[in-house]
Design an enzyme around this catalytic site. Structure first.
Site, short mmCIF file in Angstrom:
data_model
loop_
_atom_site.label_atom_id
_atom_site.label_comp_id
_atom_site.label_asym_id
_atom_site.label_seq_id
_atom_site.Cartn_x
_atom_site.Cartn_y
_atom_site.Cartn_z
N GLU A 271 0.82 -1.21 0.00
CA GLU A 271 0.00 0.00 0.00
C GLU A 271 0.85 1.26 0.00
O GLU A 271 0.37 2.34 0.34
CB GLU A 271 -0.92 -0.01 1.21
CG GLU A 271 -1.84 -1.21 1.22
CD GLU A 271 -2.98 -1.08 2.22
OE1 GLU A 271 -2.90 -0.23 3.12
OE2 GLU A 271 -3.94 -1.83 2.07
N LYS B 171 -15.75 -1.62 3.48
CA LYS B 171 -15.08 -1.99 2.23
C LYS B 171 -16.13 -2.58 1.29
O LYS B 171 -16.63 -3.68 1.53
CB LYS B 171 -14.03 -3.08 2.51
CG LYS B 171 -12.80 -2.60 3.29
CD LYS B 171 -11.96 -3.79 3.68
CE LYS B 171 -10.58 -3.43 4.15
NZ LYS B 171 -9.88 -4.58 4.77
C1 2PG Z 1 -7.05 -3.83 5.77
C2 2PG Z 1 -6.81 -3.74 4.28
C3 2PG Z 1 -6.39 -2.38 3.84
P1 2PG Z 1 -6.39 -5.87 2.83
O1 2PG Z 1 -6.76 -4.85 6.40
O2 2PG Z 1 -7.61 -2.92 6.36
O3 2PG Z 1 -5.27 -1.91 4.54
O4 2PG Z 1 -5.90 -4.72 3.85
O5 2PG Z 1 -6.97 -5.18 1.67
O6 2PG Z 1 -5.16 -6.65 2.50
O7 2PG Z 1 -7.41 -6.67 3.57
MG MG Z 2 -7.76 -4.07 8.29
#
Ligand code: 2PG
Ligand code: MG
Length: 424
Positions: A210, A342
């Site tokens: 990231e 998300k």
């Molecule tokens: C999280 C995300 C973003 P990932 O854990 O919050 O940082 O990571 O997309 O790998 O789940």
């Molecule tokens: Mg997370």
């Protein structure tokens, strides 16, 4: 006359990690084309909507390590597209159609990567039909509220090959009075971290998934101390103007009912791990802590919430997976006070919004978040603003897939239609 949908198609493209992901294109009767690429996580929660990959199927492409997404793409082209032709691009309607096509809660039949791509492309097309930005389309009147950024400085866990047990040490520039000022502070802190890290003998020109620095500190406490020093080194006050946020991503190192710390070489019970975290909260100017415990260690979350030393955002990511039923349980049990939102954990725009609204009704803080595998798309910035999420998490300030979102927020700020307020 309102434009209608004349064509819908899917294709396989690459995300910021070079892995295949789903892209959907919607053409309207005014000839405009609306394209969306879906993100993909690395520290994926068990309860997330299903990201459909060709793994172990005959379709699996050898050079993509079996991670190709041609099945999900074919679902857009063959199952979803025919149901949409001639309709106006309205997200609620299209989402309902996809629920009818696949009533499974985790979108297991169509694949959440297929449904989300179509759902978001519909949102984009709908905004276009109304001659509005996505943010304005989602909130038609009044000033739009820009989110407070939560920005990655140090990466560990699944994003940096385990450089640290915990996944992210981030900063929140809550003392800033504008979004652009907030971003300028964070860039300075990120630069200071790279410079100071290099002075201490670490490699800081290579970045994690990231865009954060994968510095292998010996402990989370040392990493937090370093970031607090970086904040002070640019003339800002740690804890007042800029504070630390952590994403522990504890599910990643929870094994057989124990938290296994590679940094210390020790294993902790939930209660012991909780004490470790409470000590960390005592030592560093932390105002937010995400996934302090594993995704199904509900009792630990609940107990932690009763022991907080001060006002701290306790954020459920893998715990809630942007899922209404899991959030309802968390509200009921007082497991957390904040939620990461998300869209790809959920699979549809409208039900992602329902989760965010439900969280707000229960006075939960909401943080709209990107994934570690991202695209150059900027819709996330628009939905965080249009939904008045309060906060946004996009990764660091490096990598075009990250800066595209920050730059979109700068553009929204520039439009004069926005306000910036401190949610803390
Ligand atoms: C999280 C995300 C973003 P990932 O854990 O919050 O940082 O990571 O997309 O790998 O789940
Ligand atoms: Mg997370």
């Amino acid at each position: 006359m309102t434009a209608t949908i004349t064509n819908v198609s899917g294709l396989q493209v690459l995300d910021s990690r070079g892995r295949p992901t789903v892209c959907a294109l919607i053409t309207l009767s005014d000839q405009s084309v609306h394209k969306v690429t879906v993100p993909s996580g690395a520290s994926t929660g068990r309860h997330e909507a299903l990201e459909l990959r060709d793994t172990n199927s005959q379709r699996a492409e050898k050079f993509y390590s079996g991670k190709s997404v041609s099945l999900a793409v074919s679902h857009i082209n063959e199952l979803i597209a025919p149901t949409m032709i001639g309709l106006v691009p309205d997200v609620a309607t299209i989402d309902q159609i996809m629920i009818q096509l696949d009533p499974t809660p985790r979108h297991e039949k169509l694949g959440a990567n297929a449904t989300l791509a179509v759902s978001l492309a519909t949102l984009k097309a709908g905004a276009h039909s109304h001659r509005q930005s996505i943010a304005r389309y989602l909130q038609p009147t009044g000033k739009l509220q820009l989110p407070m950024p939560m920005v990655n400085i140090l990466s560990g866990g699944a994003h940096a090959n385990g450089a640290l047990d915990i996944q992210d040490v981030l900063v929140i520039p809550h003392g800033a009075t504008s979004f652009s000022q907030a971003l300028s502070w964070v860039v300075a802190i990120r630069e200071s971290a790279a410079k100071r890290g290099a002075e201490q003998g670490f490699t800081t020109n290579l970045v994690a998934d990231e865009g954060g620095l994968g510095i292998p500190f010996a402990s989370s406490a040392k990493a937090c101390e370093f970031v607090a020093q970086c904040i002070e080194s640019v003339g800002l006050t740690a804890g007042h103007e800029v504070s630390i946020a952590l994403d522990i991503a504890a599910t990643q190192f929870f094994n057989d009912g124990q938290y296994v710390s590679r940094n210390s070489g020790k294993t902790f019970t939930s209660e012991q791990w909780s004490q470790q975290l409470l000590e960390l909260l005592d030592q560093a100017p932390i105002i937010s802590i995400e996934d302090p415990f594993a995704e199904d260690d509900w009792a630990a979350w609940k107990s932690f919430m009763t022991q907080l030393p001060r006002s701290i955002a306790v954020v459920g990511d893998d715990l809630f997976t942007t899922n209404a039923a899991r959030l309802a349980q968390g509200i009921q049990e007082k497991s957390a006070n904040s939620i990461l939102i998300k869209p790809n954990q959920n699979g549809l725009v409208s039900s992602t919004f329902d989760v965010l609204s439900r969280a707000k009704m229960s006075n939960f803080a909401t943080i709209v978040s990107a994934r570690s595998g991202e695209s150059e798309d900027t819709w996330l910035a628009d939905i965080a603003t249009g939904w008045s999420a309060g906060q946004i998490k996009v990764g660091s300030t490096h990598g075009s897939e990250r800066t595209a979102k920050w730059n979109r927020l700068l553009e929204l700020e520039h439009s004069d239609e926005t306000v910036f307020t401190n949610p803390f």
